[in-house]
Design a protein around this motif. Structure first.
Motif, PDB file in Angstrom:
ATOM      1  N   SER A   1     -27.795  -5.854   0.490  1.00 49.60           N
ATOM      2  CA  SER A   1     -28.432  -7.129   0.796  1.00 49.60           C
ATOM      3  C   SER A   1     -28.081  -7.658   2.179  1.00 49.60           C
ATOM      4  N   GLY A   2     -27.133  -7.025   2.869  1.00 51.53           N
ATOM      5  CA  GLY A   2     -26.644  -7.540   4.141  1.00 51.53           C
ATOM      6  C   GLY A   2     -25.373  -8.347   4.000  1.00 51.53           C
ATOM      7  N   ALA A   3     -25.013  -8.675   2.772  1.00 42.89           N
ATOM      8  CA  ALA A   3     -23.742  -9.343   2.501  1.00 42.89           C
ATOM      9  C   ALA A   3     -22.624  -8.302   2.507  1.00 42.89           C
ATOM     10  N   SER A   4     -21.410  -8.747   2.278  1.00 38.58           N
ATOM     11  CA  SER A   4     -20.259  -7.852   2.210  1.00 38.58           C
ATOM     12  C   SER A   4     -19.493  -8.111   0.924  1.00 38.58           C
ATOM     13  N   SER A   5     -18.911  -7.057   0.405  1.00 40.78           N
ATOM     14  CA  SER A   5     -17.958  -7.188  -0.696  1.00 40.78           C
ATOM     15  C   SER A   5     -16.575  -7.117  -0.070  1.00 40.78           C
TER      16      SER A   5
ATOM     17  N   LEU B   1      -3.241  -9.798  -0.810  1.00 41.49           N
ATOM     18  CA  LEU B   1      -2.418 -10.965  -0.497  1.00 41.49           C
ATOM     19  C   LEU B   1      -1.204 -11.015  -1.409  1.00 41.49           C
ATOM     20  N   PRO B   2      -0.162 -11.741  -1.019  1.00 42.15           N
ATOM     21  CA  PRO B   2       0.888 -12.040  -1.991  1.00 42.15           C
ATOM     22  C   PRO B   2       0.263 -12.687  -3.225  1.00 42.15           C
ATOM     23  N   ALA B   3       0.775 -12.349  -4.393  1.00 40.60           N
ATOM     24  CA  ALA B   3       0.119 -12.751  -5.643  1.00 40.60           C
ATOM     25  C   ALA B   3      -0.120 -14.257  -5.724  1.00 40.60           C
ATOM     26  N   ALA B   4       0.881 -15.052  -5.334  1.00 39.60           N
ATOM     27  CA  ALA B   4       0.730 -16.508  -5.429  1.00 39.60           C
ATOM     28  C   ALA B   4      -0.363 -17.010  -4.493  1.00 39.60           C
ATOM     29  N   ARG B   5      -0.417 -16.441  -3.286  1.00 40.25           N
ATOM     30  CA  ARG B   5      -1.443 -16.863  -2.321  1.00 40.25           C
ATOM     31  C   ARG B   5      -2.832 -16.456  -2.790  1.00 40.25           C
ATOM     32  N   ALA B   6      -2.947 -15.285  -3.404  1.00 39.44           N
ATOM     33  CA  ALA B   6      -4.246 -14.846  -3.916  1.00 39.44           C
ATOM     34  C   ALA B   6      -4.747 -15.803  -4.994  1.00 39.44           C
ATOM     35  N   ARG B   7      -3.858 -16.214  -5.894  1.00 44.73           N
ATOM     36  CA  ARG B   7      -4.269 -17.164  -6.939  1.00 44.73           C
ATOM     37  C   ARG B   7      -4.664 -18.505  -6.338  1.00 44.73           C
TER      38      ARG B   7
ATOM     39  N   GLU C   1       5.309   6.913 -17.793  1.00 44.12           N
ATOM     40  CA  GLU C   1       4.811   6.741 -16.443  1.00 44.12           C
ATOM     41  C   GLU C   1       5.795   5.918 -15.627  1.00 44.12           C
ATOM     42  N   SER C   2       5.740   6.098 -14.325  1.00 48.85           N
ATOM     43  CA  SER C   2       6.527   5.303 -13.393  1.00 48.85           C
ATOM     44  C   SER C   2       5.611   4.269 -12.759  1.00 48.85           C
ATOM     45  N   THR C   3       6.147   3.055 -12.576  1.00 44.02           N
ATOM     46  CA  THR C   3       5.344   1.951 -12.062  1.00 44.02           C
ATOM     47  C   THR C   3       6.070   1.259 -10.923  1.00 44.02           C
ATOM     48  N   TRP C   4       5.317   0.938  -9.872  1.00 42.24           N
ATOM     49  CA  TRP C   4       5.848   0.178  -8.752  1.00 42.24           C
ATOM     50  C   TRP C   4       5.046  -1.109  -8.634  1.00 42.24           C
ATOM     51  N   GLU C   5       5.726  -2.243  -8.683  1.00 44.80           N
ATOM     52  CA  GLU C   5       5.081  -3.538  -8.541  1.00 44.80           C
ATOM     53  C   GLU C   5       5.125  -3.957  -7.077  1.00 44.80           C
ATOM     54  N   TYR C   6       4.011  -4.437  -6.561  1.00 45.34           N
ATOM     55  CA  TYR C   6       3.947  -4.881  -5.172  1.00 45.34           C
ATOM     56  C   TYR C   6       4.069  -6.396  -5.018  1.00 45.34           C
ATOM     57  N   ASN C   7       3.987  -7.125  -6.129  1.00 47.11           N
ATOM     58  CA  ASN C   7       3.906  -8.592  -6.082  1.00 47.11           C
ATOM     59  C   ASN C   7       2.746  -9.026  -5.191  1.00 47.11           C
ATOM     60  N   GLN C   8       1.669  -8.240  -5.250  1.00 47.82           N
ATOM     61  CA  GLN C   8       0.460  -8.538  -4.503  1.00 47.82           C
ATOM     62  C   GLN C   8      -0.723  -8.553  -5.462  1.00 47.82           C
ATOM     63  N   ALA C   9      -1.796  -9.164  -5.013  1.00 49.70           N
ATOM     64  CA  ALA C   9      -3.042  -9.153  -5.774  1.00 49.70           C
ATOM     65  C   ALA C   9      -4.195  -8.944  -4.810  1.00 49.70           C
ATOM     66  N   ALA C  10      -5.253  -8.360  -5.311  1.00 45.57           N
ATOM     67  CA  ALA C  10      -6.470  -8.195  -4.520  1.00 45.57           C
ATOM     68  C   ALA C  10      -7.450  -9.297  -4.913  1.00 45.57           C
ATOM     69  N   LEU C  11      -7.927 -10.015  -3.932  1.00 43.85           N
ATOM     70  CA  LEU C  11      -8.948 -11.031  -4.155  1.00 43.85           C
ATOM     71  C   LEU C  11     -10.284 -10.413  -3.750  1.00 43.85           C
ATOM     72  N   VAL C  12     -11.254 -10.473  -4.644  1.00 42.71           N
ATOM     73  CA  VAL C  12     -12.561  -9.872  -4.376  1.00 42.71           C
ATOM     74  C   VAL C  12     -13.659 -10.906  -4.559  1.00 42.71           C
ATOM     75  N   CYS C  13     -14.682 -10.797  -3.734  1.00 47.92           N
ATOM     76  CA  CYS C  13     -15.878 -11.633  -3.897  1.00 47.92           C
ATOM     77  C   CYS C  13     -16.953 -11.133  -2.948  1.00 47.92           C
ATOM     78  N   GLU C  14     -18.159 -11.641  -3.132  1.00 51.14           N
ATOM     79  CA  GLU C  14     -19.269 -11.334  -2.231  1.00 51.14           C
ATOM     80  C   GLU C  14     -19.317 -12.397  -1.149  1.00 51.14           C
ATOM     81  N   VAL C  15     -19.498 -11.973   0.103  1.00 45.75           N
ATOM     82  CA  VAL C  15     -19.449 -12.884   1.245  1.00 45.75           C
ATOM     83  C   VAL C  15     -20.697 -12.695   2.101  1.00 45.75           C
ATOM     84  N   ARG C  16     -21.294 -13.795   2.488  1.00 41.31           N
ATOM     85  CA  ARG C  16     -22.383 -13.771   3.471  1.00 41.31           C
ATOM     86  C   ARG C  16     -21.907 -14.479   4.732  1.00 41.31           C
TER      87      ARG C  16
ATOM     88  N   ARG D   1     -15.112 -15.680  -7.223  1.00 41.48           N
ATOM     89  CA  ARG D   1     -13.934 -14.928  -6.813  1.00 41.48           C
ATOM     90  C   ARG D   1     -13.157 -14.450  -8.022  1.00 41.48           C
ATOM     91  N   ALA D   2     -12.502 -13.314  -7.858  1.00 41.67           N
ATOM     92  CA  ALA D   2     -11.638 -12.782  -8.908  1.00 41.67           C
ATOM     93  C   ALA D   2     -10.433 -12.133  -8.251  1.00 41.67           C
TER      94      ALA D   2
END
Length: 402
Positions: free
Chosen positions: A214-218, A223-229, A173-188, A260-261
């Protein structure tokens, strides 16, 4: 150990694997599903962070596989409105489902709820709790970790992105790294989400608020990986302030957030989707940036297109031979590759600040063109010209009758 013949073996019991097994079973093939984990249970309590935005085309496929109930439950949230904007003034597009002849633009649902509904439809599928140790597609033989040898006419790998059947088949397989991360959580927020999928383009990457029942948001915040962490570990006040700044007080400001994850973002593409007696579907075949929320939707289209190709071959008196699998692979590689390249190119617009006006210009151009907006919605809805027939309203019954 005694061998037992199974014409089709599906490896992996996630959403894509369960859909594939159910569709094939309903189309008349004996199916074995190999997965080492326990049967999924419909989630209760707090919302799981692992959610998917299921397109209308994917919803149609799920319906034919017995998974429609998950999209109609009290924990699923259909959205009929989508807003895409840039931080630059005057860059906003709104999409309303009825304007495009659609009931909804998508449904946000927990992955485990979909899996649980699908597994309930697998009554006639033999489920084997084990892992695959080796695959010999030319001989049509699979050996499980527990020592069992199984003969199969076709092996379908739906076992995800890690080392698995793809590796055993020797497909690179071919892989492209973005040096990014997705931060996910539930927000009210101060105001409940009104059932709108909202996405803002920032120089660091997109921020999406997806509606929950529930009216909340996912949220999915690229973000850049370091900022996401850094933000994942930040105290509540600091995180809320950063999210308010990025979101622009869209729903009146953040009131509370759940756990958060983060997960790293990469684009992967297998060099081949088919080999002798075996095919790759879903994350086993490809992974795209979550910018367009198309991961599970691409996998479901893979599954539906494969079942349609096998049905057409059977109607013509043919087996699932190399030519049939190669034809399916060419079609799906073209479709998923087009999506991946488009998202990859769009992802390149995040980074240097001077690209912001270029990105804003593109949003304005789409907003000004009905044809562009219609094409955008059709593809996002899984109803584009390359979509499987099952996504566009055909039923298994109608396909079996042709």
């Amino acid at each position: 150990m005694t061998n037992r013949s199974a014409p089709v073996i599906v490896v992996g019991g996630g959403i894509v694997g369960a859909v594939t097994a159910s569709l094939l079973d309903r189309a008349g093939w004996p199916v074995m599903l190999v997965d080492p984990g326990p049967a999924p249970v419909a989630p209760t309590g707090d919302f799981d962070l692992r959610v998917s935005a299921v397109s209308p085309g994917s919803a149609a496929i799920l319906g034919q596989a017995g998974g429609a109930g998950a999209l109609q439950g009290e924990r699923a949230c259909a959205y009929r409105r989508m807003v895409v904007e840039d931080r630059h003034p005057g860059t906003r597009i709104e999409f309303e489902a009825p304007a495009f002849g659609l009931e909804r633009l998508g449904t946000l649902v927990e992955n485990e709820a979909v899996r649980a509904a699908l597994w309930q439809s697998l009554d006639d599928v033999e489920v084997v709790r084990d892992r695959v140790r080796s695959v010999d597609g030319r001989r049509g033989q699979v050996t499980l970790a527990g020592g069992r040898d199984i003969e199969a006419d076709l092996v379908i790998a739906c076992d995800g992105a890690g080392p698995g059947v793809r590796t055993l088949l020797g497909i690179s397989e071919s892989t492209w790294e973005y040096n990014q991360a997705a931060l996910v959580c539930e927000v009210r927020c101060q105001a409940p989400n009104p059932g709108t999928a909202w996405q803002r383009f920032l120089d660091t990457g997109p921020l999406a608020f997806l509606p929950l029942a529930s009216g909340a948001s996912s949220i999915v915040w690229t973000l850049p990986a370091a900022r996401a962490r850094e933000l994942a570990d930040a105290d509540q006040a600091s995180f809320h302030a950063a999210l308010d700044d990025a979101g622009g007080d869209w729903l009146g400001g953040v009131v509370s957030t759940g756990p958060r994850a983060t997960f790293p973002l990469v684009m992967r593409a297998s060099d081949r989707l088919a080999g002798p007696g075996a095919v790759l579907l879903g994350d086993a075949a490809h992974a795209v940036h979550p910018l367009a929320g198309q991961g599970v939707n691409l996998g479901l289209a893979d599954a539906a297109a494969l079942v349609e190709a096998l049905l057409a071959a059977r109607a013509a008196g043919r087996e699932a031979d190399a030519d049939v699998l190669a034809g399916w692979a060419r079609q799906r590689q073209s479709e998923s590759g087009l999506m991946a390249r488009g998202i990859h190119a769009l992802g390149g617009l995040f980074g240097p600040g001077w690209l912001g006006p270029v990105r804003a210009l593109g949003i304005r151009a789409v907003s000004a063109s009905w044809l562009a907006r219609d094409a955008f919605v059709r593809r996002a809805a899984g109803l584009g010209p390359g979509s499987p027939r099952l996504a566009r309203g055909a039923t298994l019954k109608s396909l079996l009758a042709t």
